[in-house]
Design a protein around this motif. Sequence first.
Motif, PDB file in Angstrom:
ATOM      1  N   SER A 171       0.827  -1.210   0.000  1.00  0.00           N
ATOM      2  CA  SER A 171       0.000   0.000   0.000  1.00  0.00           C
ATOM      3  C   SER A 171       0.855   1.250   0.000  1.00  0.00           C
ATOM      4  O   SER A 171       2.058   1.223   0.310  1.00  0.00           O
ATOM      5  CB  SER A 171      -0.902   0.025   1.237  1.00  0.00           C
ATOM      6  OG  SER A 171      -0.166   0.404   2.396  1.00  0.00           O
ATOM      7  N   ASP A 172       0.239   2.358  -0.350  1.00  0.00           N
ATOM      8  CA  ASP A 172       0.848   3.663  -0.126  1.00  0.00           C
ATOM      9  C   ASP A 172       0.841   3.953   1.376  1.00  0.00           C
ATOM     10  O   ASP A 172       0.105   3.329   2.148  1.00  0.00           O
ATOM     11  CB  ASP A 172       0.066   4.754  -0.856  1.00  0.00           C
ATOM     12  CG  ASP A 172       0.144   4.624  -2.368  1.00  0.00           C
ATOM     13  OD1 ASP A 172       1.158   4.105  -2.874  1.00  0.00           O
ATOM     14  OD2 ASP A 172      -0.835   5.025  -3.038  1.00  0.00           O
ATOM     15  N   VAL A 173       1.642   4.905   1.795  1.00  0.00           N
ATOM     16  CA  VAL A 173       1.600   5.356   3.177  1.00  0.00           C
ATOM     17  C   VAL A 173       0.347   6.207   3.354  1.00  0.00           C
ATOM     18  O   VAL A 173       0.107   7.143   2.586  1.00  0.00           O
ATOM     19  CB  VAL A 173       2.854   6.170   3.542  1.00  0.00           C
ATOM     20  CG1 VAL A 173       2.744   6.700   4.970  1.00  0.00           C
ATOM     21  CG2 VAL A 173       4.101   5.316   3.391  1.00  0.00           C
ATOM     22  N   GLU A 174      -0.483   5.840   4.344  1.00  0.00           N
ATOM     23  CA  GLU A 174      -1.723   6.566   4.595  1.00  0.00           C
ATOM     24  C   GLU A 174      -1.735   7.084   6.026  1.00  0.00           C
ATOM     25  O   GLU A 174      -1.231   6.434   6.949  1.00  0.00           O
ATOM     26  CB  GLU A 174      -2.938   5.663   4.375  1.00  0.00           C
ATOM     27  CG  GLU A 174      -3.113   5.202   2.941  1.00  0.00           C
ATOM     28  CD  GLU A 174      -4.372   4.370   2.753  1.00  0.00           C
ATOM     29  OE1 GLU A 174      -4.947   3.930   3.773  1.00  0.00           O
ATOM     30  OE2 GLU A 174      -4.767   4.161   1.596  1.00  0.00           O
ATOM     31  N   SER A 175      -2.332   8.245   6.209  1.00  0.00           N
ATOM     32  CA  SER A 175      -2.483   8.835   7.535  1.00  0.00           C
ATOM     33  C   SER A 175      -3.914   9.316   7.675  1.00  0.00           C
ATOM     34  O   SER A 175      -4.436   9.993   6.785  1.00  0.00           O
ATOM     35  CB  SER A 175      -1.505   9.998   7.721  1.00  0.00           C
ATOM     36  OG  SER A 175      -1.639  10.569   9.003  1.00  0.00           O
ATOM     37  N   HIS A 176      -4.566   8.954   8.769  1.00  0.00           N
ATOM     38  CA  HIS A 176      -5.960   9.318   8.995  1.00  0.00           C
ATOM     39  C   HIS A 176      -6.070  10.311  10.151  1.00  0.00           C
ATOM     40  O   HIS A 176      -5.257  10.288  11.083  1.00  0.00           O
ATOM     41  CB  HIS A 176      -6.793   8.073   9.291  1.00  0.00           C
ATOM     42  CG  HIS A 176      -6.801   7.085   8.169  1.00  0.00           C
ATOM     43  ND1 HIS A 176      -7.644   7.194   7.082  1.00  0.00           N
ATOM     44  CD2 HIS A 176      -6.053   5.976   7.950  1.00  0.00           C
ATOM     45  CE1 HIS A 176      -7.433   6.180   6.260  1.00  0.00           C
ATOM     46  NE2 HIS A 176      -6.470   5.430   6.760  1.00  0.00           N
ATOM     47  N   SER A 177      -7.078  11.139  10.089  1.00  0.00           N
ATOM     48  CA  SER A 177      -7.262  12.175  11.116  1.00  0.00           C
ATOM     49  C   SER A 177      -7.904  11.635  12.384  1.00  0.00           C
ATOM     50  O   SER A 177      -8.175  12.392  13.310  1.00  0.00           O
ATOM     51  CB  SER A 177      -8.106  13.326  10.559  1.00  0.00           C
ATOM     52  OG  SER A 177      -9.381  12.854  10.154  1.00  0.00           O
ATOM     53  N   ASP A 178      -8.176  10.320  12.422  1.00  0.00           N
ATOM     54  CA  ASP A 178      -8.718   9.686  13.614  1.00  0.00           C
ATOM     55  C   ASP A 178      -7.962   8.387  13.875  1.00  0.00           C
ATOM     56  O   ASP A 178      -7.083   7.995  13.108  1.00  0.00           O
ATOM     57  CB  ASP A 178     -10.218   9.420  13.459  1.00  0.00           C
ATOM     58  CG  ASP A 178     -10.966   9.455  14.791  1.00  0.00           C
ATOM     59  OD1 ASP A 178     -10.335   9.162  15.826  1.00  0.00           O
ATOM     60  OD2 ASP A 178     -12.171   9.755  14.796  1.00  0.00           O
ATOM     61  N   VAL A 179      -8.313   7.713  14.947  1.00  0.00           N
ATOM     62  CA  VAL A 179      -7.654   6.470  15.346  1.00  0.00           C
ATOM     63  C   VAL A 179      -7.790   5.418  14.243  1.00  0.00           C
ATOM     64  O   VAL A 179      -8.835   5.284  13.608  1.00  0.00           O
ATOM     65  CB  VAL A 179      -8.275   5.959  16.664  1.00  0.00           C
ATOM     66  CG1 VAL A 179      -7.802   4.554  16.988  1.00  0.00           C
ATOM     67  CG2 VAL A 179      -7.957   6.913  17.802  1.00  0.00           C
ATOM     68  N   TYR A 221      -9.446  -6.609   9.354  1.00  0.00           N
ATOM     69  CA  TYR A 221     -10.519  -5.692   9.732  1.00  0.00           C
ATOM     70  C   TYR A 221      -9.852  -4.363  10.038  1.00  0.00           C
ATOM     71  O   TYR A 221      -8.836  -4.314  10.747  1.00  0.00           O
ATOM     72  CB  TYR A 221     -11.239  -6.233  10.961  1.00  0.00           C
ATOM     73  CG  TYR A 221     -12.118  -5.241  11.709  1.00  0.00           C
ATOM     74  CD1 TYR A 221     -13.489  -5.174  11.472  1.00  0.00           C
ATOM     75  CD2 TYR A 221     -11.577  -4.407  12.678  1.00  0.00           C
ATOM     76  CE1 TYR A 221     -14.290  -4.286  12.180  1.00  0.00           C
ATOM     77  CE2 TYR A 221     -12.377  -3.509  13.388  1.00  0.00           C
ATOM     78  CZ  TYR A 221     -13.728  -3.455  13.136  1.00  0.00           C
ATOM     79  OH  TYR A 221     -14.517  -2.576  13.833  1.00  0.00           O
ATOM     80  N   GLN A 222     -10.410  -3.279   9.505  1.00  0.00           N
ATOM     81  CA  GLN A 222      -9.870  -1.955   9.790  1.00  0.00           C
ATOM     82  C   GLN A 222     -10.987  -1.008  10.186  1.00  0.00           C
ATOM     83  O   GLN A 222     -12.028  -0.947   9.530  1.00  0.00           O
ATOM     84  CB  GLN A 222      -9.127  -1.384   8.581  1.00  0.00           C
ATOM     85  CG  GLN A 222      -8.467  -0.031   8.855  1.00  0.00           C
ATOM     86  CD  GLN A 222      -7.685   0.494   7.661  1.00  0.00           C
ATOM     87  OE1 GLN A 222      -8.142   0.375   6.518  1.00  0.00           O
ATOM     88  NE2 GLN A 222      -6.521   1.064   7.901  1.00  0.00           N
ATOM     89  N   LYS A 223     -10.770  -0.305  11.279  1.00  0.00           N
ATOM     90  CA  LYS A 223     -11.728   0.686  11.748  1.00  0.00           C
ATOM     91  C   LYS A 223     -11.014   2.021  11.890  1.00  0.00           C
ATOM     92  O   LYS A 223      -9.995   2.118  12.583  1.00  0.00           O
ATOM     93  CB  LYS A 223     -12.324   0.259  13.088  1.00  0.00           C
ATOM     94  CG  LYS A 223     -13.267   1.288  13.708  1.00  0.00           C
ATOM     95  CD  LYS A 223     -13.856   0.751  15.015  1.00  0.00           C
ATOM     96  CE  LYS A 223     -14.729   1.788  15.705  1.00  0.00           C
ATOM     97  NZ  LYS A 223     -15.333   1.264  16.960  1.00  0.00           N
ATOM     98  N   ILE A 224     -11.538   3.038  11.243  1.00  0.00           N
ATOM     99  CA  ILE A 224     -11.043   4.398  11.388  1.00  0.00           C
ATOM    100  C   ILE A 224     -12.024   5.155  12.270  1.00  0.00           C
ATOM    101  O   ILE A 224     -13.211   5.277  11.922  1.00  0.00           O
ATOM    102  CB  ILE A 224     -10.884   5.109  10.026  1.00  0.00           C
ATOM    103  CG1 ILE A 224     -10.063   4.252   9.062  1.00  0.00           C
ATOM    104  CG2 ILE A 224     -10.256   6.482  10.231  1.00  0.00           C
ATOM    105  CD1 ILE A 224      -8.680   3.945   9.516  1.00  0.00           C
ATOM    106  N   GLY A 225     -11.576   5.647  13.411  1.00  0.00           N
ATOM    107  CA  GLY A 225     -12.469   6.308  14.355  1.00  0.00           C
ATOM    108  C   GLY A 225     -12.576   5.502  15.634  1.00  0.00           C
ATOM    109  O   GLY A 225     -12.263   4.307  15.670  1.00  0.00           O
ATOM    110  N   LYS A 226     -13.070   6.131  16.680  1.00  0.00           N
ATOM    111  CA  LYS A 226     -13.164   5.481  17.984  1.00  0.00           C
ATOM    112  C   LYS A 226     -14.554   4.918  18.261  1.00  0.00           C
ATOM    113  O   LYS A 226     -14.770   4.247  19.262  1.00  0.00           O
ATOM    114  CB  LYS A 226     -12.802   6.473  19.094  1.00  0.00           C
ATOM    115  CG  LYS A 226     -11.368   6.992  19.018  1.00  0.00           C
ATOM    116  CD  LYS A 226     -11.029   7.930  20.129  1.00  0.00           C
ATOM    117  CE  LYS A 226     -11.658   9.290  19.945  1.00  0.00           C
ATOM    118  NZ  LYS A 226     -11.147  10.019  18.787  1.00  0.00           N
TER     119      LYS A 226
END
Length: 231
Positions: A171-179, A221-226
């Motif tokens: 994958s590319d390097v990714e950064s998310h604004s949440d957990v 499994y991937q979850k973005i956010g809390k």
Amino acid sequence: MSDTKTASQGYIERNVDFSVPVIIKGGELPFSDTPMVGVKRMMFERRGDEIARRATSCVRYEPESFFKPHSHPGGEEYLVLDGTFSDQNGDFSKGMYVRNPVGSTHQPFTHEGCEIFVKLSQVPESEPDYFYLDTNTATWETMADGKRTLQLWQSSLESSALLDLPAGFNSDVESHSDVNEIFVISGQAIVNGEHYADHSWIRFPANTPVQIYSVDGARIYQKIGKGEVRT
């Protein structure tokens, strides 16, 4: 990194600080007993006692085991990893994703035995309905980088999905604004240069750069956010 505080009467705080990374590799964390015979759990994240204010775990049920009737004041969601998990709402086999709303009540049991990846007390009151998704028959999307994705849930609080990574995926390097939370269901994923086998659980703070590889393929499994955060 792991933060664990255990107080009297079974109260536990484990990995509830979202500002620090948590890395649990598959095989490092054992299954521990629950109050019910034949039911064990691997606790990745927990705040509270048996009526948890928040929890993320894998739970294994031996054949013909059950859990006593109980309610979920903060809702419940789970993905069946193996076998068939049952309650009064039906029988849910491997690959079923279920969300039970705030205040729901059930008595889980299994005939053949099962394992689920389950999250407690992360469902908001604004989601009043039950939700069922069979990931075996649902329509997956193939992305430009070759991975297949299936959205499990999308809201203002979270985005959760299953990702099938093909052999040789990079994958590319990714950064998310949440957990950013990752659970390896099968295969092996390489995340930021570290190898993670099945039952690995990783949680990165917001704005952490993440790169994922897979040599032979993996499902995660991937979850973005809390999700909902209750104190």
